[in-house]
Design a protein around this motif. Structure first.
Motif, PDB file in Angstrom:
ATOM      1  N   GLU A 299     105.223  61.908 -26.121  1.00 36.15           N
ATOM      2  CA  GLU A 299     105.764  62.742 -27.183  1.00 36.15           C
ATOM      3  C   GLU A 299     106.635  63.999 -26.387  1.00 36.15           C
ATOM      4  O   GLU A 299     107.607  64.320 -26.680  1.00 36.15           O
ATOM      5  CB  GLU A 299     105.162  63.388 -28.242  1.00 36.15           C
ATOM      6  N   GLY A 300     105.988  64.432 -25.372  1.00 39.24           N
ATOM      7  CA  GLY A 300     106.620  65.577 -24.588  1.00 39.24           C
ATOM      8  C   GLY A 300     107.818  65.366 -23.739  1.00 39.24           C
ATOM      9  O   GLY A 300     108.861  65.912 -23.606  1.00 39.24           O
ATOM     10  N   LYS A 301     107.946  63.890 -23.439  1.00 40.82           N
ATOM     11  CA  LYS A 301     109.175  63.576 -22.751  1.00 40.82           C
ATOM     12  C   LYS A 301     110.304  63.373 -23.463  1.00 40.82           C
ATOM     13  O   LYS A 301     111.515  63.644 -23.162  1.00 40.82           O
ATOM     14  CB  LYS A 301     109.055  62.361 -21.845  1.00 40.82           C
ATOM     15  N   MET A 302     110.279  63.159 -24.927  1.00 37.66           N
ATOM     16  CA  MET A 302     111.248  63.094 -25.822  1.00 37.66           C
ATOM     17  C   MET A 302     111.684  64.489 -26.060  1.00 37.66           C
ATOM     18  O   MET A 302     113.079  64.508 -26.635  1.00 37.66           O
ATOM     19  CB  MET A 302     110.701  62.490 -27.009  1.00 37.66           C
ATOM     20  N   ILE A 303     110.970  65.679 -25.915  1.00 35.55           N
ATOM     21  CA  ILE A 303     111.505  66.978 -26.152  1.00 35.55           C
ATOM     22  C   ILE A 303     112.211  67.601 -24.920  1.00 35.55           C
ATOM     23  O   ILE A 303     113.052  68.136 -25.291  1.00 35.55           O
ATOM     24  CB  ILE A 303     109.886  67.887 -26.372  1.00 35.55           C
ATOM     25  N   VAL A 304     111.666  67.411 -23.916  1.00 38.16           N
ATOM     26  CA  VAL A 304     112.411  67.980 -22.717  1.00 38.16           C
ATOM     27  C   VAL A 304     113.267  66.881 -21.955  1.00 38.16           C
ATOM     28  O   VAL A 304     114.201  67.459 -20.972  1.00 38.16           O
ATOM     29  CB  VAL A 304     111.295  68.204 -21.693  1.00 38.16           C
ATOM     30  N   ALA A 305     113.176  65.747 -22.168  1.00 36.13           N
ATOM     31  CA  ALA A 305     114.287  64.788 -21.244  1.00 36.13           C
ATOM     32  C   ALA A 305     114.493  63.545 -22.336  1.00 36.13           C
ATOM     33  O   ALA A 305     114.275  62.552 -21.665  1.00 36.13           O
ATOM     34  CB  ALA A 305     113.514  64.468 -20.028  1.00 36.13           C
ATOM     35  N   ALA A 306     114.891  63.521 -23.480  1.00 33.98           N
ATOM     36  CA  ALA A 306     114.856  62.539 -24.275  1.00 33.98           C
ATOM     37  C   ALA A 306     116.016  61.450 -23.945  1.00 33.98           C
ATOM     38  O   ALA A 306     115.729  60.288 -24.074  1.00 33.98           O
ATOM     39  CB  ALA A 306     115.385  63.087 -25.609  1.00 33.98           C
ATOM     40  N   ASN A 307     117.023  62.095 -23.380  1.00 38.68           N
ATOM     41  CA  ASN A 307     118.233  61.044 -22.918  1.00 38.68           C
ATOM     42  C   ASN A 307     118.218  60.807 -21.394  1.00 38.68           C
ATOM     43  O   ASN A 307     119.149  60.233 -20.876  1.00 38.68           O
ATOM     44  CB  ASN A 307     119.611  61.837 -23.122  1.00 38.68           C
ATOM     45  N   GLU A 308     117.041  61.132 -20.786  1.00 41.73           N
ATOM     46  CA  GLU A 308     116.945  60.854 -19.187  1.00 41.73           C
ATOM     47  C   GLU A 308     116.202  59.583 -18.919  1.00 41.73           C
ATOM     48  O   GLU A 308     115.395  59.042 -19.758  1.00 41.73           O
ATOM     49  CB  GLU A 308     116.356  62.185 -18.463  1.00 41.73           C
ATOM     50  N   PRO A 309     116.495  59.022 -18.054  1.00 42.22           N
ATOM     51  CA  PRO A 309     115.913  57.848 -17.263  1.00 42.22           C
ATOM     52  C   PRO A 309     114.172  58.493 -17.269  1.00 42.22           C
ATOM     53  O   PRO A 309     113.920  59.336 -16.941  1.00 42.22           O
ATOM     54  CB  PRO A 309     116.352  57.435 -16.150  1.00 42.22           C
ATOM     55  N   LEU A 311     112.158  58.162 -14.872  1.00 39.88           N
ATOM     56  CA  LEU A 311     111.801  58.851 -13.628  1.00 39.88           C
ATOM     57  C   LEU A 311     111.855  60.440 -13.923  1.00 39.88           C
ATOM     58  O   LEU A 311     111.181  61.075 -13.564  1.00 39.88           O
ATOM     59  CB  LEU A 311     112.686  58.494 -12.224  1.00 39.88           C
ATOM     60  N   LYS A 312     113.161  60.909 -14.452  1.00 37.02           N
ATOM     61  CA  LYS A 312     113.051  62.017 -14.726  1.00 37.02           C
ATOM     62  C   LYS A 312     112.283  62.805 -15.731  1.00 37.02           C
ATOM     63  O   LYS A 312     112.268  63.809 -15.880  1.00 37.02           O
ATOM     64  CB  LYS A 312     114.789  62.305 -15.084  1.00 37.02           C
ATOM     65  N   ARG A 313     111.930  61.825 -16.714  1.00 35.89           N
ATOM     66  CA  ARG A 313     111.251  62.251 -17.587  1.00 35.89           C
ATOM     67  C   ARG A 313     109.699  62.662 -17.040  1.00 35.89           C
ATOM     68  O   ARG A 313     109.044  63.898 -17.414  1.00 35.89           O
ATOM     69  CB  ARG A 313     110.899  61.168 -18.932  1.00 35.89           C
ATOM     70  N   PHE A 314     109.225  61.946 -16.172  1.00 35.56           N
ATOM     71  CA  PHE A 314     108.015  62.216 -15.401  1.00 35.56           C
ATOM     72  C   PHE A 314     108.053  63.543 -14.996  1.00 35.56           C
ATOM     73  O   PHE A 314     107.108  64.493 -14.944  1.00 35.56           O
ATOM     74  CB  PHE A 314     107.664  61.289 -14.554  1.00 35.56           C
ATOM     75  N   ILE A 315     109.252  63.911 -14.255  1.00 37.01           N
ATOM     76  CA  ILE A 315     109.198  65.128 -13.502  1.00 37.01           C
ATOM     77  C   ILE A 315     109.525  66.362 -14.524  1.00 37.01           C
ATOM     78  O   ILE A 315     108.975  67.421 -14.264  1.00 37.01           O
ATOM     79  CB  ILE A 315     110.568  65.027 -12.658  1.00 37.01           C
ATOM     80  N   ALA A 316     110.192  66.088 -15.384  1.00 40.40           N
ATOM     81  CA  ALA A 316     110.497  67.279 -16.524  1.00 40.40           C
ATOM     82  C   ALA A 316     109.321  67.529 -17.236  1.00 40.40           C
ATOM     83  O   ALA A 316     108.942  68.592 -17.410  1.00 40.40           O
ATOM     84  CB  ALA A 316     111.347  66.788 -17.398  1.00 40.40           C
ATOM     85  N   VAL A 317     108.310  66.501 -17.587  1.00 44.96           N
ATOM     86  CA  VAL A 317     106.851  66.841 -18.139  1.00 44.96           C
ATOM     87  C   VAL A 317     106.051  67.545 -17.423  1.00 44.96           C
ATOM     88  O   VAL A 317     105.304  68.238 -17.686  1.00 44.96           O
ATOM     89  CB  VAL A 317     106.535  65.521 -18.811  1.00 44.96           C
ATOM     90  N   GLU A 318     106.068  67.121 -15.903  1.00 50.54           N
ATOM     91  CA  GLU A 318     105.280  67.556 -14.875  1.00 50.54           C
ATOM     92  C   GLU A 318     105.562  69.046 -14.710  1.00 50.54           C
ATOM     93  O   GLU A 318     104.681  69.833 -14.724  1.00 50.54           O
ATOM     94  CB  GLU A 318     105.298  66.796 -13.670  1.00 50.54           C
ATOM     95  N   ASN A 319     106.653  69.431 -14.487  1.00 47.68           N
ATOM     96  CA  ASN A 319     107.215  70.642 -14.319  1.00 47.68           C
ATOM     97  C   ASN A 319     106.816  71.754 -15.455  1.00 47.68           C
ATOM     98  O   ASN A 319     106.256  72.866 -15.222  1.00 47.68           O
ATOM     99  CB  ASN A 319     108.637  70.824 -14.036  1.00 47.68           C
ATOM    100  N   ILE A 320     107.144  71.106 -16.678  1.00 40.36           N
ATOM    101  CA  ILE A 320     106.874  72.228 -18.013  1.00 40.36           C
ATOM    102  C   ILE A 320     105.325  72.443 -18.011  1.00 40.36           C
ATOM    103  O   ILE A 320     104.905  73.474 -18.597  1.00 40.36           O
ATOM    104  CB  ILE A 320     107.607  71.857 -19.107  1.00 40.36           C
ATOM    105  N   THR A 321     104.508  71.312 -17.795  1.00 41.98           N
ATOM    106  CA  THR A 321     102.924  71.336 -18.388  1.00 41.98           C
ATOM    107  C   THR A 321     102.590  72.413 -17.044  1.00 41.98           C
ATOM    108  O   THR A 321     101.366  72.911 -17.365  1.00 41.98           O
ATOM    109  CB  THR A 321     102.438  70.080 -18.364  1.00 41.98           C
ATOM    110  N   LYS A 322     103.065  72.251 -15.940  1.00 44.87           N
ATOM    111  CA  LYS A 322     102.405  73.094 -14.755  1.00 44.87           C
ATOM    112  C   LYS A 322     102.559  74.586 -14.972  1.00 44.87           C
ATOM    113  O   LYS A 322     101.740  75.510 -14.874  1.00 44.87           O
ATOM    114  CB  LYS A 322     103.028  72.728 -13.487  1.00 44.87           C
ATOM    115  N   GLU A 323     103.803  74.623 -15.506  1.00 46.40           N
ATOM    116  CA  GLU A 323     104.124  76.077 -15.976  1.00 46.40           C
ATOM    117  C   GLU A 323     103.245  76.718 -17.127  1.00 46.40           C
ATOM    118  O   GLU A 323     102.961  78.007 -17.065  1.00 46.40           O
ATOM    119  CB  GLU A 323     105.763  76.269 -16.330  1.00 46.40           C
ATOM    120  N   MET A 324     102.893  75.879 -18.173  1.00 42.95           N
ATOM    121  CA  MET A 324     102.317  76.363 -19.297  1.00 42.95           C
ATOM    122  C   MET A 324     100.633  76.310 -19.033  1.00 42.95           C
ATOM    123  O   MET A 324     100.159  76.959 -20.052  1.00 42.95           O
ATOM    124  CB  MET A 324     102.569  75.461 -20.517  1.00 42.95           C
ATOM    125  N   ALA A 325     100.163  75.330 -18.435  1.00 45.38           N
ATOM    126  CA  ALA A 325      98.789  75.448 -18.217  1.00 45.38           C
ATOM    127  C   ALA A 325      98.048  76.798 -18.150  1.00 45.38           C
ATOM    128  O   ALA A 325      97.008  77.034 -18.778  1.00 45.38           O
ATOM    129  CB  ALA A 325      98.522  74.452 -17.011  1.00 45.38           C
TER     130      ALA A 325
END
Length: 437
Positions: A299-309, A311-325
């Protein structure tokens, strides 16, 4: 007695017979696909490099017999590692040959019982033999103080970390071992270079990991999935007001949307039924995949990178979750810590078992302080491995056997050593009594 019948030579024959049986059993079974398996086979970006490269190698040898070739190499590498490991145990610990045989059975059991690691497309098929080789190098280092074993250990540890980052706990343990050896020899300068390399090893591994992903996926990043593991328990214990911890609208939206979803699914500690609330950590373990994979990522990838491939979804979710943890863990530290401690305890089964292991480690440390012999140092080392592995796994993941079985042999080795020590003391006492008579 049969124990007396097992001479050293016959014990080796039993070992070889055991290896042949294990090989036949493994090769007679099919290789099984798990949920994580396609990611390794397809070299997905969320998988560390070594095991996907290994599978790429076995598939290159024979794509038509991919499963058989993979199982063959996985069991052969495992049996070779166990052979090396047990030879080291025989060098550093004096036990009855029957105990060596029993220990060999324990160490080889993941190949035929429960985990069947050679018959799975999962990274533990390489991680387990690599781990045994790394441990064997440090056992030799502790017993004989020779730096060549340390260099060998660092090399295999580098490969192991590129297989599973879970084994980062070995870096501080190995560094402490080196510091201890340097101070005990009163030659700390002699160990400065290897200690420095050990400290740098996580950064060197990270650089190699990023280089692999740049070559394979076109992006210079570490294997993304750490952030999701870190934020999963933090989101489990978070409350709705934690939205105010974040300054960017993107992070606020990410948190609020996922929090609402977790609450609706009863995957947040504040929205559990009374029955589940009483066993919140056990509930977290049972539902970790639903929290981390199916909610935070899917569900997170649809929030931060809905229209991305993807690969970029993985990266986007990884970056934001690292910042928020970290903000979430800090703000809910008491609840997070409770879940962590209970998750840690469940990794050993019960609180009493955990306490027993901690007491054995304490006893070993006292022995090191009083006697500082090879046995006391080996006991301390292996018990530290046992406790530290579960400690690092419990931070983000759930402490199921798949992540903790690597040290199942430890407690057996400890018991065999203590029995041997007790037996030797009885023999000495009997001989003294005979002399007096």
């Amino acid at each position: 007695m049969i124990v007396d019948y097992i001479t050293p030579k016959r014990a080796k024959l039993f070992d070889y017979l055991l290896f042949v049986i294990v090989f036949i059993v493994v090769m007679s079974r099919n290789v099984v696909l798990f949920t994580d398996s396609p990611g390794y086979i397809d070299q997905d970006i969320i998988r560390s490099p070594i095991y996907p490269l290994f599978l790429n190698f076995t598939e290159g040898l024979s794509s038509t017999n991919f499963n058989t070739v993979t199982a063959f190499f996985q069991v052969i590498l495992g049996l070779l590692a166990i052979h090396v490991f047990m030879n080291v145990i025989r060098k550093v610990v004096q036990l009855h040959w029957f105990c060596y045989l029993l220990l060999t059975i324990i160490v080889v059991s993941p190949y035929v019982y429960n985990h069947t690691i050679a018959n799975r497309f999962l990274s533990e098929a390489l991680a387990y033999p690599l781990y045994l080789v790394v441990v064997s190098r440090f056992l030799l280092l502790i017993a004989f103080y020779k730096k060549k074993y340390l260099w060998q250990g660092i090399l295999f540890l580098f490969i192991l970390l590129l297989t599973r980052t879970q084994f980062l706990f070995l870096v501080p343990i190995a560094s402490i071992v080196c510091f201890y050896l340097g101070f005990s020899e009163k030659k700390i300068k002699k160990w400065i270079l290897p200690i420095s390399l050990l400290i740098l090893l996580p950064f060197i591994t990270q650089l190699a990991d990023k280089t692999y992903h740049k070559l394979q996926h076109g992006v210079f990043i570490s294997t993304p999935w750490t952030g999701i593991h870190l934020v999963a328990p933090a989101m489990f214990v978070a409350d709705e007001e934690d939205r105010s911890l974040f300054t960017s609208e993107r992070e606020k939206l990410f948190f609020s949307t996922l929090y609402a979803s977790l609450a609706e699914k009863e995957l947040n500690i504040n929205h559990l039924s009374k029955e589940n609330a009483l066993e919140s950590s056990a509930y977290y373990r049972e539902n970790f995949t639903k929290i981390a994979n199916r909610t935070i990522y899917e569900e997170g990838k649809m929030i931060v990178a809905a229209n991305e491939p993807e690969l970029k979804r993985f990266i986007a979710v990884e970056n934001i979750t690292k910042e928020m943890a970290l903000p979430l863990i800090t703000d809910n530290f008491k609840k997070w810590c409770k879940v962590y401690i209970q998750n840690y305890i469940l990794g050993f089964g019960t609180a009493r078992t955990t306490l027993l292991y901690v007491l054995i480690l304490g006893f070993s440390l006292v022995m090191v302080y009083k006697r500082s012999n090879s046995i006391s140092k080996i006991l301390t080392f292996v018990m530290t491995l046992l406790l530290a592995n579960v400690a690092i796994v419990a931070i983000g993941m759930y402490t199921i056997k798949r992540f903790t079985f690597y040290n199942d042999w430890v407690i057996f080795l400890v018991v065999f050593i203590l029995l041997q020590q007790f037996s030797e003391k009885l023999d000495i006492k009997k001989s003294q009594q005979g002399t007096v008579v």
